[in-house]
Design an enzyme around this catalytic site. Structure first.
Site, PDB file in Angstrom:
ATOM      1  N   LYS A  52       0.840  -1.200   0.000  1.00  0.00           N
ATOM      2  CA  LYS A  52       0.000   0.000   0.000  1.00  0.00           C
ATOM      3  C   LYS A  52       0.870   1.242   0.000  1.00  0.00           C
ATOM      4  CE  LYS A  52      -3.920  -2.276   2.147  1.00  0.00           C
ATOM      5  NZ  LYS A  52      -4.599  -2.714   3.379  1.00  0.00           N
ATOM      6  N   GLN A  96      -4.976  -1.258   9.618  1.00  0.00           N
ATOM      7  CA  GLN A  96      -4.888  -2.584   9.005  1.00  0.00           C
ATOM      8  C   GLN A  96      -5.522  -3.634   9.917  1.00  0.00           C
ATOM      9  OE1 GLN A  96      -3.590  -3.316   5.835  1.00  0.00           O
ATOM     10  NE2 GLN A  96      -4.406  -5.353   6.255  1.00  0.00           N
ATOM     11  N   ASP A 119     -11.330   2.836   4.105  1.00  0.00           N
ATOM     12  CA  ASP A 119     -11.743   1.433   4.017  1.00  0.00           C
ATOM     13  C   ASP A 119     -13.251   1.302   3.794  1.00  0.00           C
ATOM     14  OD1 ASP A 119     -10.052  -0.681   3.939  1.00  0.00           O
ATOM     15  OD2 ASP A 119      -9.868  -0.945   6.111  1.00  0.00           O
TER      16      ASP A 119
END
Ligand code: NAD
Length: 281
Positions: A52, A96, A119
């Site tokens: 990422k 995460q 997200d």
């Protein structure tokens, strides 16, 4: 059969995003920023976060990774998120997952400002998606959606079957395909006859985590099949779809690896840019 090349599609999308970042820099004299919080040292998470960060840097975003040991307390994480919520240089925040057991996932998700929730898991963004309002859309379903649209731009009236009902995948995917006027069925571990449900589908999205669950004789001729699954085997990573069998009947199919995975990361970058643009407007 069309082998959907997720790597190529993701590279194309990153190319477009890179140009967009340059244009934003020109217009506002600043670029979107993505901050990822990584807790613990779980290897898959480390790899995802590294990818990422690399992709974000490549397209010219500001990116930062904040690392905490497995033992970090919840309060420290929530305080950091609060700090990032109030930091104008941060457009997107991603924590995460999975998190260590002593940290409450729901609390963490809800503590991220919905305007920076790249997200798309904050209840406000879940609500926005189901209401058809603007907001962040979870990266994996968004990536799947873009791949499906490339194969079949007009999805009106198509029957779409999701396998798996997680917030992260199946539910969000269903909303996106509903917005495209598909007739959507969400199946899950308690579904009675999964094979029959799949056989009726023009589009199948499998997000389960069971290797080769979807067999060749579960798929209608010319269906589009998207394989989200990531399953470790002795021979490497495989998806939820029996690739060899299904590739003989499907119109289009994503490979694993090289299908949905690269699009997920590209969509995270897209979401970061969208958050920045909504803030600036
Ligand atoms: P999850 O465990 O939260 O959800 C799995 C879903 O599958 C559940 O809704 C469950 O009801 C359903 N299910 C379980 N057994 C079933 C069965 N026999 N028949 C039908 N449905 C069944 O998982 P998740 O987070 O949605 O992830 C699913 C898979 O996708 C995993 O393999 C994960 O690693 C992978 N994944 C891939 C990406 C990517 O970028 N490619 C991103 C996220 C997740």
């Amino acid at each position: 059969m069309i082998l959907i090349d997720g790597k190529k599609e993701a590279a194309e999308l990153r190319g477009k995003l890179k140009k967009e970042v340059l244009a934003l820099k020109e217009k506002y004299n600043k670029v979107p920023g993505l901050t990822v919080i990584l807790i613990g040292d779980m290897t898959p998470s480390q790899i995802y976060v590294r990818n990422k960060e690399k992709s974000a840097n490549e397209i010219g975003l500001n990116s930062e990774v904040i690392r905490y040991p497995e033992t970090v307390d919840e309060k420290t994480v929530l305080q950091k998120i609060n700090e990032l919520n109030n930091d104008d240089s941060v457009s997107g925040i991603l924590v995460q997952l999975p998190l260590p057991k002593h940290i409450n996932k729901q609390k963490v998700i809800e503590s991220i400002s919905h305007e920076k929730d790249v997200d798309g898991l904050h209840p406000m963004n879940v609500g926005n998606l189901s209401s058809g309002y603007q907001g962040s859309i979870p990266c994996t379903p968004l990536g799947c959606y873009l791949l499906i649209k490339k194969i079949e731009p007009n999805l009106t009236g198509k029957k779409a079957v999701m396998i798996g009902r997680s917030n992260l995948n199946g539910k969000a995917m269903a909303q996106l395909l509903l917005q495209e006027d598909c007739t959507v069925t969400i199946t899950h571990s308690k579904t009675k006859d999964l094979k029959s449900e799949c056989l009726a589908a023009d589009v199948i999205v499998a997000a389960v985590g069971i290797k080769q669950l979807v067999k060749g004789d579960w798929v209608k001729k010319d269906a589009i099949v998207i394989d989200v699954g990531i399953n470790k085997t002795d021979k490497g990573i495989v998806g939820d779809v029996a690739f060899d069998e299904v590739s003989k009947v499907a119109k289009a199919l994503t490979p694993v690896p090289g299908g949905v995975g690269p699009m997920t990361i590209a969509c995270l970058l897209k979401n970061t840019i969208e958050c920045f643009k909504r803030k600036m407007n």
